[in-house]
Design a protein around this motif. Structure first.
Motif, short mmCIF file in Angstrom:
data_model
loop_
_atom_site.label_atom_id
_atom_site.label_comp_id
_atom_site.label_asym_id
_atom_site.label_seq_id
_atom_site.Cartn_x
_atom_site.Cartn_y
_atom_site.Cartn_z
N ASP A 1 5.55 3.63 -9.77
CA ASP A 1 4.62 3.29 -8.70
C ASP A 1 4.96 1.95 -8.05
O ASP A 1 5.05 1.86 -6.83
N ARG B 1 6.36 1.60 -4.16
CA ARG B 1 5.54 0.94 -3.14
C ARG B 1 6.28 -0.26 -2.53
O ARG B 1 6.19 -0.50 -1.32
N ALA C 1 9.07 1.10 -0.20
CA ALA C 1 8.47 1.66 1.01
C ALA C 1 8.00 0.54 1.94
O ALA C 1 8.25 0.58 3.14
N LEU D 1 2.87 8.36 -0.69
CA LEU D 1 3.68 7.38 0.04
C LEU D 1 4.42 7.94 1.25
O LEU D 1 4.88 7.18 2.09
N ASP D 2 4.57 9.25 1.34
CA ASP D 2 5.37 9.87 2.40
C ASP D 2 4.80 9.51 3.77
O ASP D 2 3.59 9.60 4.00
N ARG D 3 5.70 9.08 4.66
CA ARG D 3 5.27 8.74 6.02
C ARG D 3 6.45 8.82 6.97
O ARG D 3 7.61 8.82 6.55
#
Length: 132
Positions: free
Chosen positions: A13, A17, A20, A44-46
């Motif tokens: 995690d 983070r 990203a 978290l996908d974007r």
């Protein structure tokens, strides 16, 4: 693109983070616990940083080969390989590896060292033996 491989007792995690937020072009998270990497990837996908999660254990060269193949097919060229274990994290930059060797063979030795660095001493394999 960054591959984050989580070992038993580790946590992906935090590194996921951080990568990203730092603008990684993509993340592939591998965790031996079923569903954990997939759930984190979904969170978290974007756009601009696609994230995929798979259940995988990198103690086996075949699992590393599958991760490399999956990452490159779906997310692009791997820049960093992060191993997250119970004693911290270790990052292997692929640009630091020799360019004339087979890519999987290039990864095995540094990943073995990375695994050794982030496992508690009592869980490390004796010198000269396989990681698992």
């Amino acid at each position: 693109m960054v591959v984050i491989a989580v070992l038993d007792g580790g946590d992906g995690d935090g590194p996921a983070r951080r990568f990203a937020a730092a603008g990684a072009a993509g993340l592939l998270i591998a965790d031996p616990r079923p569903g954990v990497a997939e759930d984190l990837a979904a969170a978290l996908d974007r756009t601009g940083c696609p994230v995929a999660g798979v259940s995988s254990d990198i103690h086996q060269p075949s699992d590393i080969a599958a991760l490399v193949d999956t990452a490159e097919k779906h997310l692009g060229r791997i820049d960093l390989f992060c191993v997250a274990g119970p004693d911290g994290e270790r990052i292997v930059a692929l640009a630091d590896l020799p360019g004339d060797l087979d890519r999987l063979a290039e990864l095995l030795d540094p990943l073995g060292e990375a695994i050794g660095e982030v496992l508690p001493a009592q869980r490390r394999a004796p010198s000269g033996s396989a990681v698992r």
